[in-house]
Motif scaffolding. Structure first.
Motif, PDB file in Angstrom:
ATOM      1  N   ASN A 163      49.807 -34.894   5.179  1.00 35.85           N
ATOM      2  CA  ASN A 163      49.835 -36.356   5.164  1.00 35.85           C
ATOM      3  C   ASN A 163      48.910 -36.892   4.086  1.00 35.85           C
ATOM      4  N   VAL A 164      49.370 -37.929   3.388  1.00 38.79           N
ATOM      5  CA  VAL A 164      48.557 -38.621   2.389  1.00 38.79           C
ATOM      6  C   VAL A 164      48.397 -40.058   2.860  1.00 38.79           C
ATOM      7  N   CYS A 165      47.152 -40.480   3.100  1.00 35.27           N
ATOM      8  CA  CYS A 165      46.889 -41.786   3.705  1.00 35.27           C
ATOM      9  C   CYS A 165      46.440 -42.802   2.659  1.00 35.27           C
ATOM     10  N   TYR A 166      46.771 -44.068   2.918  1.00 27.11           N
ATOM     11  CA  TYR A 166      46.383 -45.148   2.018  1.00 27.11           C
ATOM     12  C   TYR A 166      44.858 -45.268   1.958  1.00 27.11           C
ATOM     13  N   ALA A 167      44.355 -45.576   0.750  1.00 26.17           N
ATOM     14  CA  ALA A 167      42.918 -45.761   0.496  1.00 26.17           C
ATOM     15  C   ALA A 167      42.128 -44.476   0.693  1.00 26.17           C
ATOM     16  N   GLN A 168      42.808 -43.340   0.688  1.00 24.09           N
ATOM     17  CA  GLN A 168      42.129 -42.050   0.772  1.00 24.09           C
ATOM     18  C   GLN A 168      42.679 -41.132  -0.314  1.00 24.09           C
ATOM     19  N   ASN A 169      41.792 -40.328  -0.897  1.00 24.28           N
ATOM     20  CA  ASN A 169      42.216 -39.339  -1.881  1.00 24.28           C
ATOM     21  C   ASN A 169      42.532 -38.022  -1.182  1.00 24.28           C
ATOM     22  N   SER A 170      43.606 -37.386  -1.601  1.00 26.29           N
ATOM     23  CA  SER A 170      44.002 -36.088  -1.051  1.00 26.29           C
ATOM     24  C   SER A 170      44.153 -35.107  -2.207  1.00 26.29           C
ATOM     25  N   THR A 171      43.585 -33.915  -2.044  1.00 23.08           N
ATOM     26  CA  THR A 171      43.584 -32.921  -3.117  1.00 23.08           C
ATOM     27  C   THR A 171      44.489 -31.749  -2.765  1.00 23.08           C
ATOM     28  N   PHE A 172      45.273 -31.325  -3.754  1.00 22.60           N
ATOM     29  CA  PHE A 172      46.169 -30.183  -3.620  1.00 22.60           C
ATOM     30  C   PHE A 172      45.821 -29.185  -4.727  1.00 22.60           C
ATOM     31  N   ASN A 173      45.873 -27.908  -4.413  1.00 15.98           N
ATOM     32  CA  ASN A 173      45.496 -26.921  -5.421  1.00 15.98           C
ATOM     33  C   ASN A 173      46.315 -25.652  -5.273  1.00 15.98           C
ATOM     34  N   MET A 174      46.219 -24.824  -6.301  1.00 13.26           N
ATOM     35  CA  MET A 174      46.830 -23.499  -6.303  1.00 13.26           C
ATOM     36  C   MET A 174      45.699 -22.490  -6.445  1.00 13.26           C
ATOM     37  N   PRO A 175      45.106 -22.058  -5.330  1.00 14.39           N
ATOM     38  CA  PRO A 175      43.898 -21.223  -5.393  1.00 14.39           C
ATOM     39  C   PRO A 175      44.135 -19.836  -5.977  1.00 14.39           C
ATOM     40  N   ASN A 176      45.378 -19.358  -5.960  1.00  9.64           N
ATOM     41  CA  ASN A 176      45.652 -18.003  -6.452  1.00  9.64           C
ATOM     42  C   ASN A 176      46.198 -17.991  -7.872  1.00  9.64           C
ATOM     43  N   LEU A 177      46.000 -19.078  -8.603  1.00  7.64           N
ATOM     44  CA  LEU A 177      46.512 -19.139  -9.966  1.00  7.64           C
ATOM     45  C   LEU A 177      45.774 -18.123 -10.845  1.00  7.64           C
ATOM     46  N   PRO A 178      46.497 -17.185 -11.475  1.00 10.03           N
ATOM     47  CA  PRO A 178      45.827 -16.174 -12.313  1.00 10.03           C
ATOM     48  C   PRO A 178      45.170 -16.802 -13.539  1.00 10.03           C
ATOM     49  N   ALA A 179      44.182 -16.115 -14.052  1.00  6.96           N
ATOM     50  CA  ALA A 179      43.495 -16.583 -15.255  1.00  6.96           C
ATOM     51  C   ALA A 179      44.478 -16.664 -16.420  1.00  6.96           C
ATOM     52  N   GLY A 180      44.302 -17.682 -17.225  1.00 11.63           N
ATOM     53  CA  GLY A 180      45.146 -17.842 -18.402  1.00 11.63           C
ATOM     54  C   GLY A 180      46.345 -18.739 -18.191  1.00 11.63           C
ATOM     55  N   TYR A 181      46.612 -19.129 -16.941  1.00  7.88           N
ATOM     56  CA  TYR A 181      47.729 -20.022 -16.656  1.00  7.88           C
ATOM     57  C   TYR A 181      47.213 -21.440 -16.439  1.00  7.88           C
ATOM     58  N   SER A 182      47.932 -22.408 -16.931  1.00 11.51           N
ATOM     59  CA  SER A 182      47.554 -23.809 -16.778  1.00 11.51           C
ATOM     60  C   SER A 182      48.746 -24.589 -16.242  1.00 11.51           C
ATOM     61  N   ILE A 183      48.525 -25.292 -15.140  1.00 11.46           N
ATOM     62  CA  ILE A 183      49.585 -26.036 -14.467  1.00 11.46           C
ATOM     63  C   ILE A 183      49.470 -27.514 -14.812  1.00 11.46           C
ATOM     64  N   SER A 184      50.601 -28.162 -15.056  1.00 16.66           N
ATOM     65  CA  SER A 184      50.640 -29.622 -15.142  1.00 16.66           C
ATOM     66  C   SER A 184      51.296 -30.148 -13.875  1.00 16.66           C
ATOM     67  N   TRP A 185      51.008 -31.406 -13.542  1.00 15.84           N
ATOM     68  CA  TRP A 185      51.401 -31.938 -12.241  1.00 15.84           C
ATOM     69  C   TRP A 185      52.217 -33.216 -12.383  1.00 15.84           C
ATOM     70  N   SER A 186      53.098 -33.444 -11.407  1.00 14.26           N
ATOM     71  CA  SER A 186      53.756 -34.741 -11.253  1.00 14.26           C
ATOM     72  C   SER A 186      53.879 -35.025  -9.762  1.00 14.26           C
ATOM     73  N   VAL A 187      54.003 -36.308  -9.425  1.00 12.48           N
ATOM     74  CA  VAL A 187      54.070 -36.707  -8.019  1.00 12.48           C
ATOM     75  C   VAL A 187      55.205 -37.704  -7.834  1.00 12.48           C
ATOM     76  N   SER A 188      55.584 -37.943  -6.584  1.00 16.31           N
ATOM     77  CA  SER A 188      56.649 -38.891  -6.275  1.00 16.31           C
ATOM     78  C   SER A 188      56.202 -40.313  -6.605  1.00 16.31           C
ATOM     79  N   PRO A 189      57.152 -41.250  -6.771  1.00 18.21           N
ATOM     80  CA  PRO A 189      56.829 -42.585  -7.290  1.00 18.21           C
ATOM     81  C   PRO A 189      55.821 -43.377  -6.468  1.00 18.21           C
ATOM     82  N   GLN A 190      55.713 -43.117  -5.160  1.00 12.90           N
ATOM     83  CA  GLN A 190      54.790 -43.913  -4.351  1.00 12.90           C
ATOM     84  C   GLN A 190      53.361 -43.371  -4.380  1.00 12.90           C
ATOM     85  N   LEU A 191      53.131 -42.307  -5.178  1.00 13.34           N
ATOM     86  CA  LEU A 191      51.804 -41.715  -5.287  1.00 13.34           C
ATOM     87  C   LEU A 191      51.233 -41.923  -6.687  1.00 13.34           C
ATOM     88  N   ASN A 192      49.911 -41.887  -6.764  1.00 12.63           N
ATOM     89  CA  ASN A 192      49.199 -42.019  -8.030  1.00 12.63           C
ATOM     90  C   ASN A 192      48.292 -40.808  -8.209  1.00 12.63           C
TER      91      ASN A 192
END
Length: 316
Positions: A69-98
């Protein structure tokens, strides 16, 4: 493999369509992808001439981790903890999120508006290609739902057994059933069952709950369900906060002119005192209990020589 990734290919052997059981040789797909010194003998040259395919083997276990759940007026963090070294991820979210902030393996988001209350997503991209998607519920949703009665049977002549379900079922929600005006504890169950004795009609409504809060009622008006049982006296709602309505119930096959016969009702406390009297009008009688204290009472119904006693509950 089970992730629908190509991990190997046929490299040679003696089998054919006419002799499929002879020996074959298989090799690692990554070896044939780009290891040959001649580019035209690399699979990459033929399968990815625009260089838009890439090896993701080390990322097989790179899952997005975060709240549901993502609540209004609160920040929520998502991550990929097992990302191997040397890889870089870019992100996008649905229109109602910033996106508040992001790194190569994490992103922090918040809803754009307090009215954002629907399903959303977090997406991870590698080399411009979407690699993972994580679905979230934004705010407190107000889904369009139906309450369906999928089981209804009369037992013992005057009892009613019924079961109800929500459609569609939305994951990661808790349901708050509202039974005869009373809210039941939140649970993950999208079904509700009741055993009515006697077989009075019931009303149902519903709220949903997330970690962000509780929705308003999902149905504009409480839905009323009637037992398919033979004729009998009905008191609705029970429990009640304002008034009881007394009427005589009939199944579709049992309706008759008796429905409009005159009768009288009394509200009695547990000491036998008469608290209220009412006469029927057009087949029903109402007893106001707004000024009556919470508790268990009895309604006595008089029609001709028939006297029926029913237990009721006042709950403000």
């Amino acid at each position: 493999n089970e992730s629908k990734q190509i991990i190997g290919q046929l490299r040679g052997g003696s089998s054919s369509c006419s002799s499929p059981l002879l020996n074959d040789r298989f090799g690692k797909f990554g070896k044939s992808w780009d290891s040959n010194s001649s580019s035209t003998r690399q699979l990459k040259f033929w399968l990815s001439p625009n260089q838009d395919l890439f090896e993701i083997g080390p990322l097989d276990r790179g899952l997005i981790i975060g709240p549901t759940n993502v609540c209004y007026a609160q920040n929520s963090t998502f991550n990929m903890p097992n990302l191997p070294a040397g890889y870089s991820i870019s992100w996008s979210v649905s229109p109602q999120l910033n996106i508040v902030s992001s790194t190569s393996n994490s992103v922090t988001v918040s809803p754009l508006s307090i009215n954002s209350n629907e399903n959303g997503y977090i997406r991870a991209f590698l080399n411009g290609v979407m690699f993972r998607e994580y679905k979230v519920i934004v705010g407190v949703p107000v889904p369009a739902i139906n309450i369906n009665m999928y089981h209804s049977v009369c037992t013992g002549g005057t009892d009613w057994e019924a079961s109800f379900e929500v459609t569609p079922v939305i994951p990661n929600l808790q349901y708050i059933w509202i039974y005869n005006g009373v809210e039941l504890p939140a649970s993950s169950s999208s079904t509700f069952s009741t055993y009515e004795f006697p077989a009075n009609p019931i009303t149902l409504n519903l709220r949903v709950k997330t970690s962000c809060g509780v929705s308003p009622k999902l149905l504009t008006y409480d839905a009323t369900y009637y037992p398919p049982c033979p004729s009998g006296w009905l008191i609705s709602p029970n429990p009640s906060t304002t008034e009881f309505e007394v009427s005589k119930s009939f199944s579709n096959a049992a309706r008759s002119t008796d429905e409009k016969q005159i009768f009288k009702v009394q509200l009695i406390d547990n000491k036998g005192r008469i608290l209220s009297n009412s006469n029927s009008v057009s087949g029903s009688a109402k007893i106001n209990v707004e000024s009556i204290s919470n508790g268990t009472y009895f309604i006595h119904i008089f029609q001709g020589k028939e006297v029926v006693k029913k237990q009721v509950i006042v709950r403000h």
